[in-house]
Write a protein that holds these residues in place. Structure first.
Motif, PDB file in Angstrom:
ATOM      1  N   LEU A 197     -19.923   2.816  19.013  1.00 56.16           N
ATOM      2  CA  LEU A 197     -20.662   2.203  17.905  1.00 56.16           C
ATOM      3  C   LEU A 197     -21.199   0.830  18.322  1.00 56.16           C
ATOM      4  N   GLY A 198     -20.367   0.034  18.972  1.00 60.54           N
ATOM      5  CA  GLY A 198     -20.798  -1.278  19.450  1.00 60.54           C
ATOM      6  C   GLY A 198     -21.932  -1.171  20.453  1.00 60.54           C
ATOM      7  N   LEU A 199     -21.856  -0.166  21.327  1.00 58.92           N
ATOM      8  CA  LEU A 199     -22.927   0.042  22.303  1.00 58.92           C
ATOM      9  C   LEU A 199     -24.230   0.399  21.601  1.00 58.92           C
ATOM     10  N   LEU A 200     -24.170   1.310  20.637  1.00 58.71           N
ATOM     11  CA  LEU A 200     -25.381   1.698  19.901  1.00 58.71           C
ATOM     12  C   LEU A 200     -25.981   0.518  19.135  1.00 58.71           C
ATOM     13  N   LEU A 201     -25.133  -0.271  18.485  1.00 55.42           N
ATOM     14  CA  LEU A 201     -25.628  -1.428  17.736  1.00 55.42           C
ATOM     15  C   LEU A 201     -26.201  -2.497  18.664  1.00 55.42           C
ATOM     16  N   SER A 202     -25.578  -2.696  19.814  1.00 57.14           N
ATOM     17  CA  SER A 202     -26.101  -3.696  20.751  1.00 57.14           C
ATOM     18  C   SER A 202     -27.422  -3.232  21.362  1.00 57.14           C
ATOM     19  N   ILE A 203     -27.556  -1.929  21.626  1.00 57.03           N
ATOM     20  CA  ILE A 203     -28.835  -1.402  22.124  1.00 57.03           C
ATOM     21  C   ILE A 203     -29.912  -1.581  21.056  1.00 57.03           C
ATOM     22  N   ALA A 204     -29.585  -1.269  19.797  1.00 57.91           N
ATOM     23  CA  ALA A 204     -30.551  -1.428  18.708  1.00 57.91           C
ATOM     24  C   ALA A 204     -30.962  -2.891  18.557  1.00 57.91           C
ATOM     25  N   SER A 205     -30.000  -3.802  18.652  1.00 56.06           N
ATOM     26  CA  SER A 205     -30.301  -5.237  18.553  1.00 56.06           C
ATOM     27  C   SER A 205     -31.189  -5.686  19.706  1.00 56.06           C
ATOM     28  N   HIS A 206     -30.869  -5.188  20.891  1.00 55.12           N
ATOM     29  CA  HIS A 206     -31.640  -5.564  22.077  1.00 55.12           C
ATOM     30  C   HIS A 206     -33.079  -5.060  21.976  1.00 55.12           C
ATOM     31  N   LEU A 207     -33.239  -3.804  21.568  1.00 57.99           N
ATOM     32  CA  LEU A 207     -34.587  -3.245  21.429  1.00 57.99           C
ATOM     33  C   LEU A 207     -35.379  -3.958  20.340  1.00 57.99           C
ATOM     34  N   SER A 208     -34.713  -4.320  19.250  1.00 59.04           N
ATOM     35  CA  SER A 208     -35.382  -5.070  18.178  1.00 59.04           C
ATOM     36  C   SER A 208     -35.850  -6.434  18.690  1.00 59.04           C
ATOM     37  N   ALA A 209     -34.985  -7.087  19.462  1.00 57.06           N
ATOM     38  CA  ALA A 209     -35.348  -8.393  20.012  1.00 57.06           C
ATOM     39  C   ALA A 209     -36.504  -8.267  21.001  1.00 57.06           C
ATOM     40  N   LEU A 220     -30.702 -12.248  24.850  1.00 55.67           N
ATOM     41  CA  LEU A 220     -29.777 -12.753  25.873  1.00 55.67           C
ATOM     42  C   LEU A 220     -28.376 -12.181  25.684  1.00 55.67           C
ATOM     43  N   PHE A 221     -27.849 -12.298  24.470  1.00 55.48           N
ATOM     44  CA  PHE A 221     -26.483 -11.858  24.227  1.00 55.48           C
ATOM     45  C   PHE A 221     -26.357 -10.339  24.156  1.00 55.48           C
ATOM     46  N   SER A 222     -27.340  -9.678  23.600  1.00 57.68           N
ATOM     47  CA  SER A 222     -27.236  -8.228  23.475  1.00 57.68           C
ATOM     48  C   SER A 222     -27.243  -7.548  24.841  1.00 57.68           C
ATOM     49  N   GLY A 223     -27.881  -8.152  25.826  1.00 61.30           N
ATOM     50  CA  GLY A 223     -27.816  -7.618  27.182  1.00 61.30           C
ATOM     51  C   GLY A 223     -26.382  -7.590  27.692  1.00 61.30           C
ATOM     52  N   HIS A 224     -25.627  -8.614  27.372  1.00 57.23           N
ATOM     53  CA  HIS A 224     -24.216  -8.665  27.763  1.00 57.23           C
ATOM     54  C   HIS A 224     -23.358  -7.745  26.894  1.00 57.23           C
ATOM     55  N   ALA A 267     -30.512 -16.357  14.938  1.00 57.11           N
ATOM     56  CA  ALA A 267     -31.395 -15.212  15.140  1.00 57.11           C
ATOM     57  C   ALA A 267     -32.824 -15.724  14.995  1.00 57.11           C
ATOM     58  N   SER A 268     -33.311 -16.361  16.067  1.00 62.11           N
ATOM     59  CA  SER A 268     -34.623 -16.995  16.015  1.00 62.11           C
ATOM     60  C   SER A 268     -35.716 -15.945  15.888  1.00 62.11           C
ATOM     61  N   ASN A 269     -36.903 -16.429  15.527  1.00 65.23           N
ATOM     62  CA  ASN A 269     -38.024 -15.525  15.320  1.00 65.23           C
ATOM     63  C   ASN A 269     -38.373 -14.735  16.568  1.00 65.23           C
ATOM     64  N   ILE A 294     -34.122  -8.636  13.327  1.00 67.53           N
ATOM     65  CA  ILE A 294     -32.871  -7.916  13.527  1.00 67.53           C
ATOM     66  C   ILE A 294     -32.327  -7.473  12.173  1.00 67.53           C
ATOM     67  N   PRO A 295     -32.081  -6.169  11.988  1.00 64.59           N
ATOM     68  CA  PRO A 295     -31.491  -5.710  10.731  1.00 64.59           C
ATOM     69  C   PRO A 295     -30.127  -6.380  10.512  1.00 64.59           C
ATOM     70  N   GLY A 296     -29.925  -6.899   9.346  1.00 65.53           N
ATOM     71  CA  GLY A 296     -28.657  -7.573   9.060  1.00 65.53           C
ATOM     72  C   GLY A 296     -28.680  -9.050   9.388  1.00 65.53           C
ATOM     73  N   GLY A 297     -29.740  -9.527  10.013  1.00 64.79           N
ATOM     74  CA  GLY A 297     -29.871 -10.954  10.316  1.00 64.79           C
ATOM     75  C   GLY A 297     -28.734 -11.489  11.159  1.00 64.79           C
ATOM     76  N   HIS A 298     -28.044 -12.466  10.588  1.00 61.63           N
ATOM     77  CA  HIS A 298     -26.972 -13.143  11.327  1.00 61.63           C
ATOM     78  C   HIS A 298     -25.736 -12.269  11.525  1.00 61.63           C
ATOM     79  N   LEU A 299     -25.644 -11.142  10.854  1.00 61.11           N
ATOM     80  CA  LEU A 299     -24.508 -10.236  11.061  1.00 61.11           C
ATOM     81  C   LEU A 299     -24.468  -9.685  12.485  1.00 61.11           C
ATOM     82  N   VAL A 300     -25.586  -9.773  13.197  1.00 59.11           N
ATOM     83  CA  VAL A 300     -25.633  -9.276  14.569  1.00 59.11           C
ATOM     84  C   VAL A 300     -24.607  -9.997  15.437  1.00 59.11           C
TER      85      VAL A 300
END
Length: 178
Positions: free
Chosen positions: A14-26, A120-124, A111-113, A32-38
């Motif tokens: 689940l964490g991998l899927l969410l981090s991939i989604a965050s990375h692709l969104s960025a 940067l972080f989602s890659g890690h 979560a800047s524009n 980012i869906p959820g804003g600062h919840l990422v």
């Protein structure tokens, strides 16, 4: 033991899927869906890494230090190992790129524009969650690496040893070598 590993493996997936989604969104510049919840993905890494480290150390306890990852990932398909290596390389390149393009700002993470910090972080995050997933999957597929093995004289031996290193007794293979 496997029953304890499944929830952490699923949490890693689940964490991998969410981090991939965050990375692709960025990457796409999409908010980012959820804003600062990422940023809660940071905490999730700790939840999956404690059992991952314990399991990986247990699986490689008798091996050479240089064989750590070979043993820890021995239950994964070959393609999964290469995917991890590629993901690690991507994370390094992504880190260098993001550090060179990081907008100057005061204060903490946000979560800047442009999503540079999230990128940067989602890659890690992807690397950490993928390694946790692969290690726990490996432990589930190679449960013999988690068990203690002893020679006829009671000495503890490594899972793939053919002879006891203490007394030299011949060991019967109790599993196929992977």
């Amino acid at each position: 033991m496997n029953a304890l590993l499944y929830p952490f493996m699923l949490l890693s997936a689940l964490g991998l899927l969410l981090s991939i989604a965050s990375h692709l969104s960025a990457l796409a510049g999409i908010p980012i869906p959820g804003g600062h919840l990422v940023w809660s993905l940071h905490a999730g890494i700790f939840a999956v890494w404690l059992p991952t480290i314990l399991v990986a150390n247990r699986m490689s306890r008798h091996g050479k230090r240089s064989d750590f990852w070979t043993l820890a990932l021995s239950g994964c398909p070959v393609w999964a190992r290469y995917m991890l290596y590629g993901l690690f390389g991507y994370a390094v390149i992504n880190f260098i790129f993001c550090m060179n393009n990081m907008p100057g700002h005061q204060g903490g993470l946000n979560a800047s524009n442009d999503g540079t910090e999230v990128r940067l972080f989602s890659g890690h995050w992807m690397v950490f969650y993928a390694v946790a997933l692969a290690t726990l999957y490996s432990a589930i597929n190679n449960p013999h690496l988690l068990k203690s093995r002893k020679c006829a004289h009671g000495h503890e031996v490594a899972p793939f040893d053919q002879f006891c290193p203490t007394c030299g007794a011949v060991l019967a293979p109790d599993h196929p070598r992977t």
